[in-house]
Design an enzyme around this catalytic site. Sequence first.
Site, PDB file in Angstrom:
ATOM      1  N   ASP A   1       8.463   3.581 -21.071  1.00  0.00           N
ATOM      2  CA  ASP A   1       8.118   4.279 -21.342  1.00  0.00           C
ATOM      3  C   ASP A   1       9.051   5.468 -20.310  1.00  0.00           C
ATOM      4  OD1 ASP A   1       5.965   5.510 -18.448  1.00  0.00           O
ATOM      5  OD2 ASP A   1       6.438   3.843 -18.933  1.00  0.00           O
TER       6      ASP A   1
ATOM      7  N   ASP B   1       6.483  -3.452 -20.601  1.00  0.00           N
ATOM      8  CA  ASP B   1       6.255  -2.712 -19.312  1.00  0.00           C
ATOM      9  C   ASP B   1       4.979  -2.692 -19.522  1.00  0.00           C
ATOM     10  OD1 ASP B   1       6.675  -1.005 -16.972  1.00  0.00           O
ATOM     11  OD2 ASP B   1       6.880   0.996 -18.663  1.00  0.00           O
TER      12      ASP B   1
END
Length: 255
Positions: free
Chosen positions: A196, A20
């Site tokens: 996250d 990510d």
Amino acid sequence: MHMSYEMLPRIAPETALFLDFDGTLVELASQPEAVTIPPTLTSTLAALYGQLGGAVALVSGRRMLDLDGFLAPLQLPMAVEHGAQRRNAYGQMISAPATDLRHVLKAAEELAAQHPGLKFEHKNLAFSLHYRQAPELQALCLQVMSEAAAKSSGLQLMQGKCVIDLKPAGVSKGTAIAAFMAEAPFAGRVPVFAGDDVTDEDGFDQVQRMGGYAVKVGPGPSVASHRCPGVSELAAWLQSALAQPRVSHPESLPS
């Protein structure tokens, strides 16, 4: 010293690495365009890309144009807009069917006109409404975007960190990772995905079902098998993979 990364899965020669962007490779910023790119990030990713034979991809809610801009001149394989668009290892673009974002755009424009703290991103196939600078508007944003999504066909609403995302239904970070894993150079490798946010949970679930490893960066409930305290520790983990001694295979052994 960042010792906490030593508990994370090893990035090995057979790893397929999925990452990510916001909150994982870079710290979250007050506005999407205001992120600070760590000085070693691009060189680290480029080195990992070479070391893993090209089996490194970004998996983000961002637009591809933005990620390419942040990491220029590096162009990695990537899935963007929460899986709605993907650029594979050969540079081919694969997109979900186009979505009608008119109701969503109109609702967001009206809301942002009344509340200057809000910011919206009209992407290619997806849409994001950011309320990081006006967190007290969370319930209102969710209500307005839910109503707009209900008037649009084929859209799915997701709530992330101070953001409401609308993306084409049926795609996710998990479907994007699965698609990469069906293609060279990712196929046959062990997938590792670091993220996250709640929007990364589909990806965590996908890699773990494929026998791989998920790394949750920062606090919060998660299905991920591993934890990393923050962006700087994750950077140390990535850099540690580059420091691993390479096993040499001499052409011929001395007799």
